[in-house]
Design a protein around this motif. Structure first.
Motif, PDB file in Angstrom:
ATOM      1  N   UNK A 185       0.802  -1.224   0.000  1.00  0.00           N
ATOM      2  CA  UNK A 185       0.000   0.000   0.000  1.00  0.00           C
ATOM      3  C   UNK A 185       0.837   1.277   0.000  1.00  0.00           C
ATOM      4  N   UNK A 186       2.140   1.165   0.145  1.00  0.00           N
ATOM      5  CA  UNK A 186       2.979   2.367   0.168  1.00  0.00           C
ATOM      6  C   UNK A 186       3.138   2.969  -1.228  1.00  0.00           C
ATOM      7  N   UNK A 187       2.790   2.194  -2.274  1.00  0.00           N
ATOM      8  CA  UNK A 187       2.839   2.731  -3.622  1.00  0.00           C
ATOM      9  C   UNK A 187       4.237   2.771  -4.218  1.00  0.00           C
ATOM     10  N   UNK A 188       4.285   3.201  -5.475  1.00  0.00           N
ATOM     11  CA  UNK A 188       5.564   3.374  -6.154  1.00  0.00           C
ATOM     12  C   UNK A 188       6.034   2.165  -6.932  1.00  0.00           C
ATOM     13  N   UNK A 189       5.495   1.005  -6.636  1.00  0.00           N
ATOM     14  CA  UNK A 189       5.957  -0.225  -7.279  1.00  0.00           C
ATOM     15  C   UNK A 189       4.784  -1.000  -7.869  1.00  0.00           C
ATOM     16  N   UNK A 190       5.080  -1.683  -8.975  1.00  0.00           N
ATOM     17  CA  UNK A 190       4.118  -2.615  -9.547  1.00  0.00           C
ATOM     18  C   UNK A 190       4.489  -4.023  -9.100  1.00  0.00           C
ATOM     19  N   UNK A 191       3.498  -4.777  -8.706  1.00  0.00           N
ATOM     20  CA  UNK A 191       3.676  -6.132  -8.205  1.00  0.00           C
ATOM     21  C   UNK A 191       3.313  -7.085  -9.326  1.00  0.00           C
ATOM     22  N   UNK A 192       4.247  -7.973  -9.634  1.00  0.00           N
ATOM     23  CA  UNK A 192       4.299  -8.636 -10.940  1.00  0.00           C
ATOM     24  C   UNK A 192       4.331 -10.154 -10.823  1.00  0.00           C
ATOM     25  N   UNK A 193       3.772 -10.788 -11.843  1.00  0.00           N
ATOM     26  CA  UNK A 193       3.920 -12.242 -12.006  1.00  0.00           C
ATOM     27  C   UNK A 193       4.690 -12.520 -13.294  1.00  0.00           C
ATOM     28  N   UNK A 194       5.653 -13.409 -13.208  1.00  0.00           N
ATOM     29  CA  UNK A 194       6.494 -13.841 -14.329  1.00  0.00           C
ATOM     30  C   UNK A 194       6.575 -15.361 -14.263  1.00  0.00           C
ATOM     31  N   UNK A 195       6.586 -16.001 -15.412  1.00  0.00           N
ATOM     32  CA  UNK A 195       6.769 -17.455 -15.390  1.00  0.00           C
ATOM     33  C   UNK A 195       7.956 -17.863 -16.240  1.00  0.00           C
TER      34      UNK A 195
END
Lengths: 108, 121
Positions: free
Chosen positions: B30-40
């Motif tokens: 929730x602090x923001x600034x980053x995208x949370x990602x899935x990679x395979x």
């Protein structure tokens, strides 16, 4: 999407030698937004280089990146035993972000 | 130091839906600034970006998977999740959650250890 082609597929070298890895893009990478990662067996990729030439935190200066547009290079100046691994490039200038297929650096 | 950890079933049947969760510690989604990602990563080594989510709930998906993918957030648990439907054997891979470097820098400086998912009957 931008296709990244890495060469060679495998590089056989001895410790102390210089390694030169290539990453070629199918179209120009916006703002040279190109990263390099190192991956060892059973581990997640580890960020080495971003912005084509900036080293990530804690990365030794024997690792360097160069290039622009469609042609990029990762150079390892003198291979240490822990550097034998697979290396991937990734472009993050145009979505979808894409990765190269990898270059394996193996002990000769 | 931010750490990410994937969890979920290791074996899923064809045509079913894969569900994975990534738990974030050492930092708040929730602090923001980053995208949370899935990679395979396929068994043959290739890496594929699946998609990401911002703390606001905004998502972005790889067009090759967009019709089958949903990424969501649970900020109360500091987690984000991946759902991938209509599975086939071609979806067998190691699935990583990752965090980008932040502020529109979409390279990945923090990764989970990865979760192997096998699609088989």
């Amino acid at each position: 999407e931008i296709v990244l082609t890495q060469s060679p597929g495998t590089l056989s070298l001895s410790p102390g030698e210089r390694a030169t890895l290539s990453c070629r893009a199918s179209q120009s990478v916006s703002s040279n937004y190109l990263a390099w990662y190192q991956q060892k067996p059973g581990q997640a990729p580890r960020l080495l280089i971003y912005g084509a030439s900036s080293r990530a935190t804690g990365i030794p200066d024997r690792f360097s990146g160069s290039g622009s547009g469609t042609d990029f290079t990762l150079t390892i100046s003198r291979l240490e035993p822990e550097d034998f691994a697979v290396y991937y490039c990734q472009q993050y200038g145009t979505s979808p972000w894409t990765f190269g297929q990898g270059t394996k650096v193996e002990i000769k | 130091q931010v750490q990410l950890q994937e969890s979920g079933p290791g074996l899923v049947k064809p045509s079913q839906t894969l569900s994975l969760t990534c738990t974030v510690s050492g930092g708040s989604i929730s602090s923001g600034g980053h995208y949370w990602t899935w990679i395979r990563q396929y068994p043959g080594k290739g890496l594929e970006w699946i998609g990401n989510i911002y703390y606001s709930g905004t998502t972005s998906y790889n067009p090759s998977l967009k019709s089958r993918v949903t990424i969501s957030l649970d900020m109360s648990k500091n987690q984000f999740s991946l759902k991938l439907s209509s599975l086939t054997a071609a979806d067998t891979a190691v699935y990583y959650c990752a965090r980008d470097a932040g502020w529109a820098s979409y390279y990945f400086d923090h990764w989970g250890q990865g979760a192997l998912v096998t699609v088989s009957s």
